[in-house]
Design an enzyme around this catalytic site. Structure first.
Site, PDB file in Angstrom:
ATOM      1  N   MET A  87       0.841  -1.196   0.000  1.00 40.59           N
ATOM      2  CA  MET A  87       0.000   0.000   0.000  1.00 40.59           C
ATOM      3  C   MET A  87       0.876   1.246   0.000  1.00 40.59           C
ATOM      4  O   MET A  87       1.709   1.415   0.895  1.00 40.59           O
ATOM      5  CB  MET A  87      -0.889   0.015   1.247  1.00 40.59           C
ATOM      6  CG  MET A  87      -1.909  -1.095   1.309  1.00 40.59           C
ATOM      7  SD  MET A  87      -2.729  -1.156   2.932  1.00 40.59           S
ATOM      8  CE  MET A  87      -1.535  -2.117   3.864  1.00 40.59           C
TER       9      MET A  87
ATOM     10  N   PHE B 108      -0.338   5.254   6.747  1.00 34.21           N
ATOM     11  CA  PHE B 108       0.640   5.549   5.689  1.00 34.21           C
ATOM     12  C   PHE B 108       1.233   4.273   5.080  1.00 34.21           C
ATOM     13  O   PHE B 108       0.780   3.179   5.369  1.00 34.21           O
ATOM     14  CB  PHE B 108       1.681   6.538   6.199  1.00 34.21           C
ATOM     15  CG  PHE B 108       1.043   7.800   6.738  1.00 34.21           C
ATOM     16  CD1 PHE B 108       0.445   8.718   5.886  1.00 34.21           C
ATOM     17  CD2 PHE B 108       0.986   8.040   8.097  1.00 34.21           C
ATOM     18  CE1 PHE B 108      -0.186   9.859   6.380  1.00 34.21           C
ATOM     19  CE2 PHE B 108       0.364   9.181   8.602  1.00 34.21           C
ATOM     20  CZ  PHE B 108      -0.222  10.089   7.736  1.00 34.21           C
ATOM     21  N   GLY B 109       2.207   4.402   4.172  1.00 36.41           N
ATOM     22  CA  GLY B 109       2.650   3.282   3.339  1.00 36.41           C
ATOM     23  C   GLY B 109       2.968   2.015   4.120  1.00 36.41           C
ATOM     24  O   GLY B 109       3.661   2.063   5.122  1.00 36.41           O
ATOM     25  N   SER B 110       2.468   0.875   3.674  1.00 41.36           N
ATOM     26  CA  SER B 110       2.623  -0.359   4.433  1.00 41.36           C
ATOM     27  C   SER B 110       2.332  -1.563   3.538  1.00 41.36           C
ATOM     28  O   SER B 110       2.269  -1.448   2.326  1.00 41.36           O
ATOM     29  CB  SER B 110       1.700  -0.332   5.657  1.00 41.36           C
ATOM     30  OG  SER B 110       0.418   0.144   5.287  1.00 41.36           O
ATOM     31  N   ARG B 111       2.093  -2.739   4.167  1.00 38.63           N
ATOM     32  CA  ARG B 111       1.997  -3.988   3.415  1.00 38.63           C
ATOM     33  C   ARG B 111       1.143  -5.002   4.190  1.00 38.63           C
ATOM     34  O   ARG B 111       1.108  -4.982   5.416  1.00 38.63           O
ATOM     35  CB  ARG B 111       3.424  -4.525   3.222  1.00 38.63           C
ATOM     36  CG  ARG B 111       3.583  -5.904   2.618  1.00 38.63           C
ATOM     37  CD  ARG B 111       5.058  -6.246   2.626  1.00 38.63           C
ATOM     38  NE  ARG B 111       5.342  -7.573   2.077  1.00 38.63           N
ATOM     39  CZ  ARG B 111       6.202  -7.802   1.098  1.00 38.63           C
ATOM     40  NH1 ARG B 111       6.857  -6.798   0.543  1.00 38.63           N
ATOM     41  NH2 ARG B 111       6.426  -9.025   0.665  1.00 38.63           N
TER      42      ARG B 111
END
EC number: 4.1.1.65
Length: 208
Positions: free
Chosen positions: A90, A176-179
């Site tokens: 993401m 925020f940006g992650s997985r």
């Protein structure tokens, strides 16, 4: 309970962002534009649109919006088994609400502290802060792992062992940006490929 279209996790952030933008407009006029850009970014980040999962009973759906960065056979470190792993990355522009990939009961939950390397990298699965859920479905055991990223430093999970989840049900959020990694039985058949964009709660990742 129906979730609001703007995630509750962002309400205080949005209140602060738009409040600062309004005050800046009153004090410095056009110089307040950066404040408004930040406020609009925060608004789109914390959006959480309703999703209707597909009716296919054999489907495993994506737990998050994003891009497929891994489809491979690996060793599942949580259940000590061979597994099919599908990973969704993401970025900061994706919806960051996390949804259950299957119907089932949570048999265990594991939280592991760690670092914050870029979640786009494979080593994020083993090095970063993460929260794993073992979901036992009628068609097989599934492990869904929320993984913090380079920017994301807070994993939120609202369920516990013994809870039941419906496919597409919201269970967490990563800021925020992650997985998210999904571990499936090796008999599952992947329905996505690396680089493909997916929609949480809607796109079919695999079938049992």
């Amino acid at each position: 309970m129906k979730n609001p279209i703007i995630a509750r996790e962002g309400w205080l952030v949005l209140l602060a962002a738009f409040g600062a933008a309004l005050i800046a407009t009153w004090l410095i006029g056009w110089w307040s534009v950066p404040f408004w850009i930040w406020a609009v970014f925060a608004l789109q980040f914390f959006r959480d649109p309703a999703r209707v999962p597909p009716a296919d009973a054999d489907a495993v759906i994506s737990p998050a919006d994003g891009r497929i960065v891994s489809v491979e056979k690996v060793r599942d470190p949580h259940l000590e088994r061979d597994a099919l792993k599908i990973s969704v990355f993401m970025n900061v522009f994706n919806v960051h609400s996390n949804k259950s990939p299957v119907d089932g009961e949570i048999k265990a939950r594991w939280y592991t502290p760690g670092s914050f390397v870029n979640a786009d990298l494979d080593k994020a699965s083993t090095e970063n802060e993460r929260n794993a859920l073992w979901i036992q479905s009628e068609r097989g055991d599934v492990v869904a792992v929320q993984i913090a990223g380079l920017i994301a430093r807070r994993i939120l999970c609202y369920v516990r062992t013994g809870d039941r989840l419906l496919r597409g049900q919201r269970y967490g959020f990563i800021r925020f940006g992650s997985r998210v990694d999904v571990y499936l039985p090796t008999s599952a058949r992947a329905a996505v490929s690396i680089g493909q964009k997916v929609t949480g709660g809607r796109t079919i990742l695999a079938r049992f």
